[in-house]
Design an enzyme around this catalytic site. Structure first.
Site, PDB file in Angstrom:
ATOM      1  CG  MET A 196     -35.500  22.575 -24.454  1.00  0.00           C
ATOM      2  SD  MET A 196     -35.371  24.242 -25.136  1.00  0.00           S
ATOM      3  CE  MET A 196     -36.198  25.215 -23.905  1.00  0.00           C
ATOM      4  CB  SER A 212     -43.749  21.849 -24.773  1.00  0.00           C
ATOM      5  OG  SER A 212     -42.397  21.623 -24.853  1.00  0.00           O
ATOM      6  CG  ASN A 245     -34.975  25.581 -28.646  1.00  0.00           C
ATOM      7  OD1 ASN A 245     -33.878  25.882 -28.201  1.00  0.00           O
ATOM      8  ND2 ASN A 245     -35.152  24.597 -29.508  1.00  0.00           N
ATOM      9  CG  ASN A 292     -46.830  26.452 -27.582  1.00  0.00           C
ATOM     10  OD1 ASN A 292     -46.321  27.239 -28.379  1.00  0.00           O
ATOM     11  ND2 ASN A 292     -46.109  25.618 -26.858  1.00  0.00           N
ATOM     12  CD  GLU A 304     -46.362  29.926 -21.885  1.00  0.00           C
ATOM     13  OE1 GLU A 304     -47.511  30.289 -22.130  1.00  0.00           O
ATOM     14  OE2 GLU A 304     -45.900  28.853 -22.330  1.00  0.00           O
ATOM     15  CG  HIS A 337     -42.996  26.451 -21.649  1.00  0.00           C
ATOM     16  ND1 HIS A 337     -43.901  26.922 -22.551  1.00  0.00           N
ATOM     17  CD2 HIS A 337     -42.225  25.563 -22.336  1.00  0.00           C
ATOM     18  CE1 HIS A 337     -43.691  26.349 -23.727  1.00  0.00           C
ATOM     19  NE2 HIS A 337     -42.684  25.525 -23.610  1.00  0.00           N
ATOM     20  CE  LYS A 375     -41.553  16.418 -19.523  1.00  0.00           C
ATOM     21  NZ  LYS A 375     -40.245  17.043 -19.626  1.00  0.00           N
ATOM     22  CB  VAL A 379     -36.154  14.116 -18.728  1.00  0.00           C
ATOM     23  CG1 VAL A 379     -35.195  14.365 -17.568  1.00  0.00           C
ATOM     24  CG2 VAL A 379     -37.565  13.945 -18.203  1.00  0.00           C
TER      25      VAL A 379
HETATM   26  P1  NAD Z   1     -33.829  16.203 -25.648  1.00  0.00           P
HETATM   27  O1  NAD Z   1     -34.314  14.887 -26.150  1.00  0.00           O
HETATM   28  O2  NAD Z   1     -32.867  17.000 -26.459  1.00  0.00           O
HETATM   29  O3  NAD Z   1     -33.136  15.980 -24.216  1.00  0.00           O
HETATM   30  C1  NAD Z   1     -33.669  15.196 -23.194  1.00  0.00           C
HETATM   31  C2  NAD Z   1     -32.508  14.765 -22.305  1.00  0.00           C
HETATM   32  O4  NAD Z   1     -33.029  14.204 -21.100  1.00  0.00           O
HETATM   33  C3  NAD Z   1     -31.597  13.693 -22.940  1.00  0.00           C
HETATM   34  O5  NAD Z   1     -30.265  14.153 -22.919  1.00  0.00           O
HETATM   35  C4  NAD Z   1     -31.792  12.470 -22.032  1.00  0.00           C
HETATM   36  O6  NAD Z   1     -30.625  11.674 -21.898  1.00  0.00           O
HETATM   37  C5  NAD Z   1     -32.193  13.136 -20.721  1.00  0.00           C
HETATM   38  N1  NAD Z   1     -32.962  12.253 -19.821  1.00  0.00           N
HETATM   39  C6  NAD Z   1     -33.987  11.446 -20.144  1.00  0.00           C
HETATM   40  N2  NAD Z   1     -34.440  10.807 -19.035  1.00  0.00           N
HETATM   41  C7  NAD Z   1     -33.688  11.257 -18.014  1.00  0.00           C
HETATM   42  C8  NAD Z   1     -33.665  10.969 -16.607  1.00  0.00           C
HETATM   43  N3  NAD Z   1     -34.495  10.096 -16.081  1.00  0.00           N
HETATM   44  N4  NAD Z   1     -32.752  11.625 -15.843  1.00  0.00           N
HETATM   45  C9  NAD Z   1     -31.888  12.506 -16.389  1.00  0.00           C
HETATM   46  N5  NAD Z   1     -31.860  12.803 -17.710  1.00  0.00           N
HETATM   47  C10 NAD Z   1     -32.753  12.192 -18.502  1.00  0.00           C
HETATM   48  O7  NAD Z   1     -35.145  17.055 -25.304  1.00  0.00           O
HETATM   49  P2  NAD Z   1     -35.301  18.657 -25.303  1.00  0.00           P
HETATM   50  O8  NAD Z   1     -35.658  19.138 -26.651  1.00  0.00           O
HETATM   51  O9  NAD Z   1     -34.184  19.250 -24.572  1.00  0.00           O
HETATM   52  O10 NAD Z   1     -36.650  18.797 -24.436  1.00  0.00           O
HETATM   53  C11 NAD Z   1     -36.642  18.605 -23.052  1.00  0.00           C
HETATM   54  C12 NAD Z   1     -37.937  19.129 -22.465  1.00  0.00           C
HETATM   55  O11 NAD Z   1     -38.059  20.515 -22.780  1.00  0.00           O
HETATM   56  C13 NAD Z   1     -39.190  18.454 -23.001  1.00  0.00           C
HETATM   57  O12 NAD Z   1     -40.120  18.340 -21.973  1.00  0.00           O
HETATM   58  C14 NAD Z   1     -39.672  19.432 -24.059  1.00  0.00           C
HETATM   59  O13 NAD Z   1     -41.052  19.341 -24.296  1.00  0.00           O
HETATM   60  C15 NAD Z   1     -39.324  20.741 -23.393  1.00  0.00           C
HETATM   61  N6  NAD Z   1     -39.189  21.867 -24.316  1.00  0.00           N
HETATM   62  C16 NAD Z   1     -38.535  21.718 -25.500  1.00  0.00           C
HETATM   63  C17 NAD Z   1     -38.413  22.810 -26.349  1.00  0.00           C
HETATM   64  C18 NAD Z   1     -37.688  22.653 -27.664  1.00  0.00           C
HETATM   65  O14 NAD Z   1     -37.869  23.520 -28.537  1.00  0.00           O
HETATM   66  N7  NAD Z   1     -36.855  21.618 -27.824  1.00  0.00           N
HETATM   67  C19 NAD Z   1     -38.921  24.062 -25.990  1.00  0.00           C
HETATM   68  C20 NAD Z   1     -39.558  24.200 -24.738  1.00  0.00           C
HETATM   69  C21 NAD Z   1     -39.680  23.093 -23.922  1.00  0.00           C
END
Ligand code: NAD
Length: 400
Positions: free
Chosen positions: A16, A121, A145, A192, A154, A142, A99, A92
């Protein structure tokens, strides 16, 4: 009044974070992605450059625009590089403690005027905001993806989020080419929250009735949804759906009990498309048991149900949740319609779930009541509208 946003930080360069940062750079705003380590920061930069180059080779963007985006995109592992940002979007891992730690660090390292947004999410934004000294500047942003193509954002407002923060994020979202909707914080937020009872009902049909899954998939597609409910769950990931329903159950209790088939598939590690099987089997591997055999083995006592009636029950559960949201003032009728169209692909020809339901409220109320299930108990507002034959949208006006 709105704040000026000249530079944005994205925290986390995963799926994301990368997409959000790429979008920002393509909209001519400087963006810096903060990762945990220099190594991960460089990995994010390489992935961004590859994606931009691929977009150019596919003719999706002009090479001049790609060059500008590359100049506006930077990465770091050091908060010192975030000293001049006006807004941070955190993306993250979906873990409350991670978080909270990130928001504490952002609060300590970013200028006092900076807005802190989270792309969570499902987690409590109020709890995240409470670790900062600027809860009025904390908001949920929000994205869906993939962030480049999905046009909904959102905006989740806690009881402490200021009007200025909301308006600033709304304007920024529009500048990014997106449509923002306002959502008062509640578990699962709006889109959702409305999707969940519909999918849960589809799953309950498998343990409670003899329904043929294909009939429901076809009913959903006839309705105009891009995917049937079981295909959608396989696409979203059974593991993600399992964890999300747990969060939702924590928030809403008895009313939202996850359907038993979900934990059956989760325990069997049938996570959907990503690993070969979920509701449907996508691999030739013979280790996956047929869904019908699972149903016969675990849920032998099931009732017959007409597929159209079953599908109407699923849609009724979604409408009921929409009325609960109206009762709780979570979102306006317009934002419910927009959110469901842009966030979920609700058929545009039907405008939105409330427009679809407008002339069916007495039938929806009867369907929910006749089911006799606690999870389908109709909302007070829905009952009132059905009994008084009130219109949701008076005189074709979309005002609530
Ligand atoms: P992901 O696991 O692909 O990426 C998370 C990234 O955060 C990793 O690259 C990690 O190294 C980095 N990270 C972790 N701790 C950190 C810190 N302290 N400082 C800096 N970087 C840090 O996860 P994602 O799928 O990209 O999801 C990220 C967020 O987006 C989550 O909260 C998720 O719920 C939300 N989200 C995801 C989707 C989806 O479909 N994947 C859709 C909407 C929202």
């Amino acid at each position: 009044m709105t704040q000026t946003i000249n530079k944005i930080a994205v925290i986390g360069g995963g799926a994301m974070g990368q997409g959000i940062a790429m979008l920002i750079s393509q909209r001519n705003l400087p963006v810096v992605v903060k990762e945990i380590s220099e190594e991960l920061a460089q990995k994010t930069l390489r992935a961004f450059r590859q994606k931009i180059d691929r977009a150019v080779s596919r003719g999706q963007i002009m090479s001049g625009d790609a060059q500008i985006a590359k100049e506006l995109f930077s990465v770091t592992a050091d908060y010192a590089d975030l000293a001049d940002v006006d807004l941070a979007i955190e993306a993250v891992f979906e873990d409350l403690n991670v978080k909270k730690k990130v928001f504490k660090e952002l609060d300590e390292n970013l200028p006092p005027h900076a807005i802190l947004a989270t792309n969570t999410s499902s987690l409590s934004i109020s709890q995240i905001a409470d670790v900062t000294n600027r809860p009025d500047k904390v908001i949920g942003m929000h994205f869906f993806n993939p962030p480049i193509t999905m046009s909904l954002i959102e905006m989740i407002m806690t009881s402490k989020t200021s009007e200025e923060t909301v308006e600033t994020v709304a304007r920024l979202s529009q500048n990014l080419g997106k449509t923002p909707i306002k959502v008062k914080e509640c578990p699962a937020f709006l889109v959702n929250r409305l999707l969940m009872p519909y999918l849960n009902e589809a799953m309950f049909l498998l343990s409670e009735t003899n329904l043929d899954t294909q009939k429901i998939e076809q009913a959903a597609q006839r309705f105009g949804w891009p995917l049937g409910p079981y295909s959608l769950l396989d696409y979203l990931g059974i593991d993600i759906a399992y964890h999300t329903t747990k969060v939702i159950q924590d928030g809403y209790g008895e009313r939202i009990v996850p359907a038993p088939i979900l934990s059956v598939l989760y325990e069997a590690k049938r996570f959907g498309h990503k690993n070969g099987a979920g509701f449907f089997v996508y691999s030739n591997d013979k280790k996956y048991e047929n869904l019908e055999d699972i149903r016969n083995r675990l849920f032998p006592n099931r009732e017959d149900i007409d597929p159209d009636q079953a599908y109407f029950r699923m849609m009724s559960s979604m409408i009921n949740e929409a009325f609960l949201c109206l009762e709780e003032e979570i979102a306006s009728t317009d934002d419910i319609e927009t959110g469901m169209r842009l966030g979920l692909g609700f058929p545009a020809a039907l405008v939105g779930p409330l427009h679809w339901a407008q002339d069916k409220l007495p039938a929806i109320k009867d369907c929910l009541e006749e089911s006799g299930k606690i999870r389908l108990a109709p909302s007070k507002l829905l009952v009132q509208y059905a009994q008084e034959e009130k219109q949701i949208f008076e005189d074709d006006s979309d005002d609530w």
